[in-house]
Design an enzyme around this catalytic site. Structure first.
Site, PDB file in Angstrom:
ATOM      1  CB  SER A 136      -0.886   0.013   1.261  1.00  0.00           C
ATOM      2  OG  SER A 136      -1.548   1.257   1.407  1.00  0.00           O
ATOM      3  CE1 TYR A 149      -3.532  -1.813   5.603  1.00  0.00           C
ATOM      4  CE2 TYR A 149      -3.272   0.506   5.061  1.00  0.00           C
ATOM      5  CZ  TYR A 149      -3.488  -0.797   4.664  1.00  0.00           C
ATOM      6  OH  TYR A 149      -3.658  -1.089   3.326  1.00  0.00           O
TER       7      TYR A 149
END
Length: 250
Positions: A136, A149
């Site tokens: 990501s 995250y």
């Protein structure tokens, strides 16, 4: 027999799109996920080129049992797509639920690492294979509430690069795909614990990436000549870019 692709998190979002695309191109796809009902529906639709495999990547026993169940003609994996992952919460670190942090680490870090470790020896022995890890942009660019995250996705990026170092001379390829804002998935709904209205707001007024864009990127990487390795592929929608540094008042 066509090459076998193993995709985790195949019951929805990126994983489902990747499975659909590869089956349509004539590959055989093992779709791994926790939700067996979703996998059964997908198998009914995609036919004999899709093998549903119930697996929870955050549980080592589940991974071991699932891999042991694979028929012999499905057991030689040409491509592993480590797609299963999640974000939970958007709270600041001092307010976050530590259980959410544990779940993200167990799935995004431990699950990805364990499955990779299980499949690497056969690829090295065969002197061919490919691992594509779904990272990501959160692994490169911090944002408020991204804390653990983002850290898990930074791990994915660095783990992938270090795999490249370990695999030099083995002919096994490793890439990360690092998407930015992407709609059409369960990502935000999961992050906000089922709050569909809050999840919908994330994508309002913007043309975000879609799961099919990520699937196309995976296919493009896999179909590159075998002497080509793309280390990292970062994707953003045109509507997403970079902001100024944040300055807080003293």
């Amino acid at each position: 027999m066509s090459e076998v692709i193993l995709v985790t998190g195949a019951s929805a979002g990126f994983g489902e799109a990747i499975a659909r695309l590869f089956v349509s191109k004539g590959y055989r796809v093992i779709g791994a996920a926790r939700r067996q009902d979703k996998l059964r529906d997908l198998a009914h639709e995609l036919g004999e080129r899709f093998y549903p495999l119930q697996m929870d990547v955050s549980d080592k026993d589940s991974v071991d049992k699932a891999l042991a169940l694979l028929p012999k003609d499905w057991s030689k994996i040409s491509l592993l797509v480590n797609n299963a992952g999640l974000a939970l919460g958007l709270d600041k670190a001092y307010e976050a639920d530590f259980k959410d942090w544990e779940t993200m680490i167990m799935t995004n870090v431990m699950g990805l690492s364990y499955l990779t470790r299980k499949l690497l020896p056969q690829m090295v022995a065969a002197k061919e294979g490919y691992i594509i890890n779904i990272g990501s942009t959160a692994g490169s660019y911090p944002y408020p509430g991204g804390n653990v995250y983002g850290a898990t996705k930074a791990f994915v990026k660095q783990f992938s690069l270090n795999l490249r170092a370990d695999l030099a001379g083995s002919h096994v390829r490793v890439s990360t795909i690092e998407p930015g804002l992407c709609g059409g998935t369960e990502f935000s709904k999961v992050r906000f614990k089922g709050d569909a209205d809050r999840a919908k707001q994330v994508y309002e007024g913007v043309s975000s990436l879609q799961p099919e864009d990520i699937a196309n990127a995976v296919l493009w990487l896999f179909q590159q000549p075998k002497h080509v390795n793309v280390n990292r592929l970062e994707l953003m929608p045109v509507s997403q870019s970079f902001g100024p540094w944040h300055l807080a008042e003293d």
